[in-house]
Design a protein around this motif. Structure first.
Motif: not given
Length: 525
Positions: A347-351, A388-390, A367-377, A356-359
């Motif tokens: 699970v941790s590695c899948s984050a 969260r810092s990234i 930005l919307a896609d990035a926000d959703a990807a970061f929320a998943t991570a 990477g998708a968010g970056v």
């Protein structure tokens, strides 16, 4: 993969000169190559292998005396022998192709020790054979030197005189000196795991960013001993030393009994340690080293492979594993723990995929896609402040490039990161960017001033502080902050450009001319 990258191909997309094959870091590639070479060198170059029980001073006993006697060696299958030799060659080439100076030095150290062992074994029987094997060992080491010379990048990095220039080597000594200062200030508990990145900023000298580059941050002191000391203080460093001594004693006893597997693992750990005197730990290499350390210190099985009923003398000193209901319970507990840890790691590695998708999405202005990807991570790794810092840093870069909506997202993610890691310098910088572009100049000044107090020689902080002060009408303070920024990093063209604008607005013709000259020197007319 390493060979393809050496030829200039990029099977795995990367903008690095030394991509590092499947490991993502060239030195990590070299470490793995050294460890595999150490494991394979003895079985690949020994024409015969020990029989069952030879690793424990014999697998049988004399019927008359009951004394142990070693089992006779048996030849390796030809196919197996050549497969081992092919693996040894591939491991050595992986190390050479990594162009890592530390890994190459470790490879030569392993080669020298292995050569001494092989020649010493031959010398105990036939001196002529020992001489032949000594010459073959020298030829093998000469072959390694030739391989280094034939690979352009390895040759340039290892034999280039400029690479050995004291001014360039001084970067590493600067890192070690400042890390030692930080350890001296926190001897009992260090700065905690992963605390080095944020705490070292307060120790950086006025020449740090000029020496290593503007905006460069490191999360490790590039030395195993300093890293251990900073993670857990002097107590952890002493524990590491005790572990090393006990492991070395155990390894020596088992090597003397003829255990070549332990000898190979010990050589691999030697190479690993040599590289980590100038490098940092990483999961890909440390997990392999931990497995090899387990080979060294683990007790032999109760019944060796190939024996009928007798235990080895070493194993007989240890109690057998519990049987019956207690044994089944322990086994079930172990299986459950292994399954739970495997699931957690998966699970941790899948984050990483979502991260990477968010970056990438943030860099592409999605930005919307990035926000959703970061929320998943973040949901997959709720304990991780770096996730969260990234995210905050990615949105801060988007805000600097003028993307609408980015300042608010940068501030939101920076606040979440600072909740988990209040001392994070990078998260605080992202928060300041958000505050600046959101119009909260007072908040940005407060954040940047606090950052300047904690890390007084950071040109990025000083540059942004001067810019915000100028926007807030504090012209003298802005000029002072910007002059400090270019003083600690004279090659920061962006800071000179901002300072040039301030000089222009204040009518300082001499200052404007000086800034213009520096920009011309840096190619930013």
């Amino acid at each position: 993969m390493a060979a393809l990258e050496t030829l200039g191909l990029r099977p795995i997309p990367s903008d690095l000169d030394r991509p590092g094959s499947l490991l993502g870091n060239a030195t990590d590639q070299g470490i793995v190559g050294v460890m595999f070479a150490a494991l394979l060198v003895l079985p690949a170059l020994a024409p015969r292998m020990p029989g069952p029980g030879a690793a424990t001073r014999g697998g049988g006993a004399s019927r008359a005396t009951g004394a142990e006697r070693p089992a006779p060696p048996r030849p390796r299958a030809a196919g197996t022998l050549w497969l081992l030799r092919a693996g040894l060659l591939a491991a050595a080439l992986s190390t050479v192709l990594s162009a890592s100076r530390a890994a190459t030095a470790a490879l030569f150290a392993v080669a020298v020790v292995a050569s001494v062992v092989l020649v010493a074994r031959r010398a105990s029987g036939d001196r002529r054979s020992a001489t032949v094997h000594a010459l073959l060992a020298l030829a093998g080491i000469a072959g390694l030197v030739a391989a280094v010379l034939l690979v352009p990048l390895s040759r340039e990095r290892i034999f280039d005189v400029a690479a050995l220039d004291p001014a360039r080597l001084g970067d590493r000594f600067t890192i070690w000196r400042e890390a030692a200062q930080l350890l001296w200030a926190n001897p009992l508990l260090g700065v905690g795991p992963s605390g080095y990145l944020d705490q070292i900023a307060a120790v950086h000298s006025a020449t740090w960013f000029f020496d290593v580059g503007s905006g460069v941050t490191i999360d490790s002191p590039h030395n195993l001993l300093l890293q251990a000391g900073l993670a857990g203080g002097i107590p952890l460093l002493l524990c590491l030393g005790a572990l090393a001594v006990l492991s070395a004693v155990t390894a020596w006893r088992r090597i003397r009994s003829g255990d070549d597997a332990v000898l190979g693992a010990t050589l691999a750990l030697l190479g690993f340690t040599i590289v980590l005197l100038t490098h940092f730990t990483a999961p890909a290499t440390t997990l392999l080293a931990a497995l090899l350390l387990g080979m060294v210190v683990a007790r032999p099985a109760d019944v060796p492979i190939g024996s009928v009923a007798t235990r080895t003398p070493t194993a007989s000193r240890f109690p057998a594993a519990p049987r019956g209901r207690a044994g089944r319970g322990l086994r079930m507990l172990g299986v459950t723990a292994l399954a739970a840890s495997t699931l957690l790691v998966a699970v941790s590695c899948s984050a990483e995929v979502a991260l990477g998708a968010g970056v990438s999405a943030a860099a592409d202005s999605r930005l919307a896609d990035a926000d959703a990807a970061f929320a998943t991570a973040a949901a997959l790794r709720p304990w991780d402040a770096d996730t969260r810092s990234i995210a905050a840093q990615s949105f801060a870069q988007a805000a600097d490039s003028g993307q609408p909506g980015a300042p608010g997202l940068a501030g939101s993610w920076a606040a979440r990161a600072l909740d988990l890691a209040p001392d994070s310098v990078l998260s605080a910088k992202a928060l300041a960017v958000s505050q600046q572009y959101s119009g909260d100049l007072d908040g940005a000044l407060e954040t940047l001033t606090a950052l300047d107090d904690r890390a007084p020689n950071d040109p990025e902080t000083l540059h942004r502080l001067g810019g915000v002060q100028f926007l807030d009408g504090r012209i003298p303070d802005a000029q002072q902050a910007l002059e400090r920024a270019v003083a600690v990093d004279p090659d920061d063209a962006d800071a000179w450009l901002t300072l040039q604008y301030v000089y222009q607005q204040t009518g300082d013709s001499a200052g404007f001319a000086r800034a213009s000259g520096e920009l011309a020197r840096l190619g930013r007319n």
